[in-house]
Design an enzyme around this catalytic site. Structure first.
Site, PDB file in Angstrom:
ATOM      1  NE  ARG A 134     -35.218  54.199   5.612  1.00  0.00           N
ATOM      2  CZ  ARG A 134     -35.323  55.458   6.026  1.00  0.00           C
ATOM      3  NH1 ARG A 134     -35.517  56.430   5.128  1.00  0.00           N
ATOM      4  NH2 ARG A 134     -35.225  55.755   7.298  1.00  0.00           N
ATOM      5  CG  HIS A 155     -39.844  52.603   7.129  1.00  0.00           C
ATOM      6  ND1 HIS A 155     -39.384  53.659   7.899  1.00  0.00           N
ATOM      7  CD2 HIS A 155     -38.778  51.780   6.935  1.00  0.00           C
ATOM      8  CE1 HIS A 155     -38.087  53.476   8.145  1.00  0.00           C
ATOM      9  NE2 HIS A 155     -37.709  52.356   7.566  1.00  0.00           N
ATOM     10  CG  ASN A 177     -41.518  56.626   8.688  1.00  0.00           C
ATOM     11  OD1 ASN A 177     -40.659  55.769   8.498  1.00  0.00           O
ATOM     12  ND2 ASN A 177     -42.756  56.325   9.037  1.00  0.00           N
ATOM     13  CG  HIS A 195     -30.134  47.404   5.550  1.00  0.00           C
ATOM     14  ND1 HIS A 195     -29.862  47.123   6.872  1.00  0.00           N
ATOM     15  CD2 HIS A 195     -31.355  48.011   5.551  1.00  0.00           C
ATOM     16  CE1 HIS A 195     -30.854  47.538   7.637  1.00  0.00           C
ATOM     17  NE2 HIS A 195     -31.781  48.081   6.850  1.00  0.00           N
TER      18      HIS A 195
END
Length: 315
Positions: free
Chosen positions: A59, A63, A91, A188
């Site tokens: 993740r 990001h 975040n 995911h």
């Protein structure tokens, strides 16, 4: 005027990104030949103590790449009056930064001043997938670290409430296709979601119903039992029942009306993305091949200027 504002915003975002032509899988073959094993050890050691680490690192890489390219700007600490990306609203739940710090320390000891934090994060994301039972791939290397990190820019991250048009636009601005969107959404399959990311589907969905009618009823009820109030803090659920294993369960859940996010369900709202999701639901092999291709494409978006000595601060 509105159209002009949108076009200017899109051009500003696109100006941050370039798909790196100087990256190569053997970039450090002479200058730091052991870099991959050093990063793998740091990730493996951390994951053996905390099963949430692989999802966190994957993740983190996403990001990072979606703001100014894969330049490790997400690793920079806030300083003075500047609030950095890691402290931006999307975040604040990122974690496991210490793993990258540990890897950087090991790499600096072996090859000082050679390997960027951005490359370490890209390698760590790959290792996280492998440690979770997913595929491996050659990570192109040679990224540079960025010197700018602004919390205000995290609004550019695709939100869990996005519809298919918003998702397509967000990915296209980074040179990523609908195929990339569907394949990368498969990330995911790992991790944990807080209630805040799916509360819009189980509380005050619209003016006539509390719960999104596209959710499978018993699944919706289970989500609401975990998140009984709209602003539940810290509570949440695994992304899927096999949330520490990299597999294609995510896509199967889409067709069972058990997608967590609106942005997940949105993949079924457009024929092309729905067909791709169906393909990946029926074939893990098809998914993993597409995921590798899209990960290499996304992680090759570059934008940095230096090799940081410390991943938390600019040189």
């Amino acid at each position: 005027m509105a159209l002009m504002t949108t076009l200017l915003a899109s051009l500003l975002i696109l100006s941050f990104f370039s798909h790196g032509t100087s990256l190569s899988s053997n970039y450090y073959s002479k200058t730091c030949p052991n870099v991959e094993s050093l990063v793998t050890k740091a990730v493996s050691d951390a994951a053996s103590n905390d099963k949430k680490v692989p999802a966190a690192l994957l993740r983190m890489h996403f990001h990072d790449c979606f703001i100014r390219g894969c330049d490790a700007s997400v690793l920079l600490d806030s300083k003075g009056k500047n609030t950095a990306e890691k402290d931006g609203p999307p975040n604040v739940s990122l974690h496991a930064f210490y793993v990258i710090d540990n890897a950087k320390k090991a790499v600096e000891s072996a090859c000082p001043g050679i390997v960027s934090c951005a490359d370490i994060l890209a390698l760590a994301a790959r290792d996280s997938v492998v440690l979770s039972g997913g595929p491996s791939w050659d990570v192109p290397k040679g990224r540079k670290d960025g010197r700018t990190s602004k919390a205000s820019e995290t609004i550019q991250l695709p939100a869990p409430t996005f519809n298919i048009s918003q998702l397509q636009k967000s990915f296209a601005q980074r040179g990523l296709s609908l195929e990339d969107l569907v394949a990368l959404s498969g990330g995911h399959t790992l991790g944990f979601s807080h209630c805040s990311s799916f509360k819009n589907r189980i509380h005050n969905f619209n003016s006539t119903t509390d719960i999104d009618p596209s959710l499978q009823p018993s699944f919706a009820a289970s989500l609401k039992s975990v998140c009984p109030v709209k602003n539940a803090k810290n509570a949440g659920v695994p992304m899927d029942p096999s949330s520490t294993s990299f597999d294609n369960t995510y896509y199967k859940l889409l067709f069972q009306q058990k997608a967590l996010f609106s942005s997940d369900k949105a993949l079924l709202d457009f024929p092309k993305t729905k067909n791709l999701a169906s393909k990946f639901a029926s074939s893990k092999d098809a998914f993993t091949k597409a995921f590798i291709k899209s990960m290499i494409k996304m992680s090759s978006i570059t934008g940095g200027q230096e090799v940081r000595k410390n991943c938390k601060v600019v040189n």
